[in-house]
Design a protein around this motif. Sequence first.
Motif, PDB file in Angstrom:
ATOM      1  N   ASP A  13       7.418  13.956   4.241  1.00  0.00           N
ATOM      2  CA  ASP A  13       7.808  14.867   3.169  1.00  0.00           C
ATOM      3  C   ASP A  13       9.179  14.496   2.630  1.00  0.00           C
ATOM      4  OD1 ASP A  13       5.476  16.207   3.543  1.00  0.00           O
ATOM      5  OD2 ASP A  13       6.344  17.788   4.812  1.00  0.00           O
ATOM      6  N   CYS A  14       9.293  14.519   1.329  1.00  0.00           N
ATOM      7  CA  CYS A  14      10.572  14.206   0.690  1.00  0.00           C
ATOM      8  C   CYS A  14      11.574  15.327   0.982  1.00  0.00           C
ATOM      9  CB  CYS A  14      10.369  14.059  -0.814  1.00  0.00           C
ATOM     10  SG  CYS A  14      11.907  13.846  -1.706  1.00  0.00           S
ATOM     11  N   PRO A  15      12.794  15.006   1.390  1.00  0.00           N
ATOM     12  CA  PRO A  15      13.782  16.056   1.700  1.00  0.00           C
ATOM     13  C   PRO A  15      14.274  16.751   0.427  1.00  0.00           C
ATOM     14  CG  PRO A  15      14.793  13.879   1.893  1.00  0.00           C
ATOM     15  CD  PRO A  15      13.338  13.652   1.618  1.00  0.00           C
ATOM     16  N   CYS A  41       0.793  -1.227   0.000  1.00  0.00           N
ATOM     17  CA  CYS A  41       0.000   0.000   0.000  1.00  0.00           C
ATOM     18  C   CYS A  41       0.823   1.274   0.000  1.00  0.00           C
ATOM     19  CB  CYS A  41      -0.936   0.016   1.203  1.00  0.00           C
ATOM     20  SG  CYS A  41      -2.001  -1.428   1.279  1.00  0.00           S
ATOM     21  N   THR A  42       2.131   1.170   0.213  1.00  0.00           N
ATOM     22  CA  THR A  42       2.981   2.359   0.241  1.00  0.00           C
ATOM     23  C   THR A  42       3.829   2.363  -1.019  1.00  0.00           C
ATOM     24  OG1 THR A  42       3.062   2.273   2.640  1.00  0.00           O
ATOM     25  CG2 THR A  42       4.771   3.556   1.560  1.00  0.00           C
ATOM     26  N   GLY A  56       6.535  10.348  -4.831  1.00  0.00           N
ATOM     27  CA  GLY A  56       5.612  10.739  -5.886  1.00  0.00           C
ATOM     28  C   GLY A  56       6.096  11.956  -6.658  1.00  0.00           C
ATOM     29  N   GLY A  57       6.937  12.784  -6.053  1.00  0.00           N
ATOM     30  CA  GLY A  57       7.406  13.997  -6.709  1.00  0.00           C
ATOM     31  C   GLY A  57       8.631  13.768  -7.574  1.00  0.00           C
ATOM     32  N   ALA A 105       7.702  16.913  -1.772  1.00  0.00           N
ATOM     33  CA  ALA A 105       6.409  16.277  -2.028  1.00  0.00           C
ATOM     34  C   ALA A 105       6.004  15.478  -0.787  1.00  0.00           C
ATOM     35  CB  ALA A 105       6.504  15.347  -3.233  1.00  0.00           C
ATOM     36  N   SER A 106       4.711  15.484  -0.504  1.00  0.00           N
ATOM     37  CA  SER A 106       4.210  14.751   0.652  1.00  0.00           C
ATOM     38  C   SER A 106       3.817  13.350   0.204  1.00  0.00           C
ATOM     39  CB  SER A 106       3.010  15.508   1.223  1.00  0.00           C
ATOM     40  OG  SER A 106       2.446  14.775   2.276  1.00  0.00           O
ATOM     41  N   ASN A 107       4.399  12.352   0.836  1.00  0.00           N
ATOM     42  CA  ASN A 107       4.125  10.966   0.451  1.00  0.00           C
ATOM     43  C   ASN A 107       3.322  10.270   1.538  1.00  0.00           C
ATOM     44  OD1 ASN A 107       5.855  10.303  -2.107  1.00  0.00           O
ATOM     45  ND2 ASN A 107       7.163  11.567  -0.782  1.00  0.00           N
TER      46      ASN A 107
END
Length: 439
Positions: free
Chosen positions: A369-371, A340-341, A346-347, A375-377
Amino acid sequence: MSSATPQHPVEDRYTRVRQLGWDVDLLKRSTILVVGAGALGNEIIKDLALAGIGRLIIVDLDTIETHNLTRSVLFRGSDVGRGKAQVAAEAAADIEPNIATNWFDTPLQTTLGLGVFRDADVVLGGVDNLQTRRDINRSCMQAGTPFIDGGLFYLDGDVRTFLPPFNVCFDCTLTGEERDEGWRRWSCLKLGSDDDAPVGPTAPTISAMIGGLQAQLAIKYLHLGREVPYPVTVPDGVRIRFNGFADEYERWNLSRDADCPTHMEMVPVREEHIVSLSSGNDMSAESLLAETQTHLGPEAYVELGFDVIHSLVCMECGGREPSMQRVGALQMSEAVCPQCTPSSCGGCGAPIGRIFESRPDLVFPDRVDCPDCFASNRLVIRDTETLNRIEPGSPALSHTLAELGVPLMDILEAKAYEAEHSLFFQLDGDRERVYPRRD
Ligand SMILES: [Zn+2]
Ligand SMILES: [Zn+2]
Ligand SMILES: [Zn+2]
């Protein structure tokens, strides 16, 4: 030919130690467990080595970083990147050639069991992790070994003493909220994580004072009831605080918390109820159960004293995966559902594992959040199913005790519904792994 006379006995390395009234042979026979080889641990270990303590057991899973060099008397620039416990042990042996040191760079909870706490004469704490202090406290109470804890914050320092029979314990000093928070953070993070460390830096000046006081209290404790040319007392259940901002020293008595969970649940290990096993923690849970059954009958079961996750279950997709890990050892990358992950951001497409590594402070969040691209995952963290006993039919039976997270030389409590009292099985087969000769 010796030139010694009664007025001028031969001077040796320990002359001044004797003149202090300390018993050199007693110090040599003593074993002290030091948990934490950071700023405080360095001072403690230095002082105990100078005093001629016979055996030091040192636990710290960190490696030395450059910024440790301004607060750690035992570390040098050439030690950067090496383990704190090992370097501190080597430095102690440099100071005191007759010392025996044993060092461990793995988490205390899965490394050293109750048998080691029983062997130790005193346990000194120099850690900044609340749950680790709670665990040390509990083991000391069960083993009947004093716990002298130290803590630092900027120019402030604290020593707290907890002596047998533990009228007050470290856990008594915490609020319910602190206990929950310590446990929540710790149980969700990799064991021994430093992430609840105080936010402030500590000064090497105050660590020298506090570590020195801890070492001195330990040495005094060893001499209680012995012939010393001055009264020897060790305050029990007190907090001694040096306020380095105001240059004031305070001392107050700690009080027992009637709702202290450790006081309510902890079962002291009684010598006459210990069964020594020739096996270590590499024995299977099934063999241990069989062993307890020969003493307590077919109803016997073993209390682990901690939770083991045996399954990871996803509430979204229903996926179930067998696991066998002590709570606290599970990492976020293992806790997320792989179905599911998404496996990448995604960004920007960066592997999701790299995002976890960049955010060790997060406690099983539902988004991260991606460093790189911010993008918020979305994450799906799986639920865990746990066990805390070894009993007939348990999925734990096919595993070794080590795989379940049982430390070396642990003492496991076995019960049976009919039995008058518990029996405690000590893993003495680990003795040589705990006390190897390292010289
Ligand atoms: Zn308590
Ligand atoms: Zn899922
Ligand atoms: Zn990204």
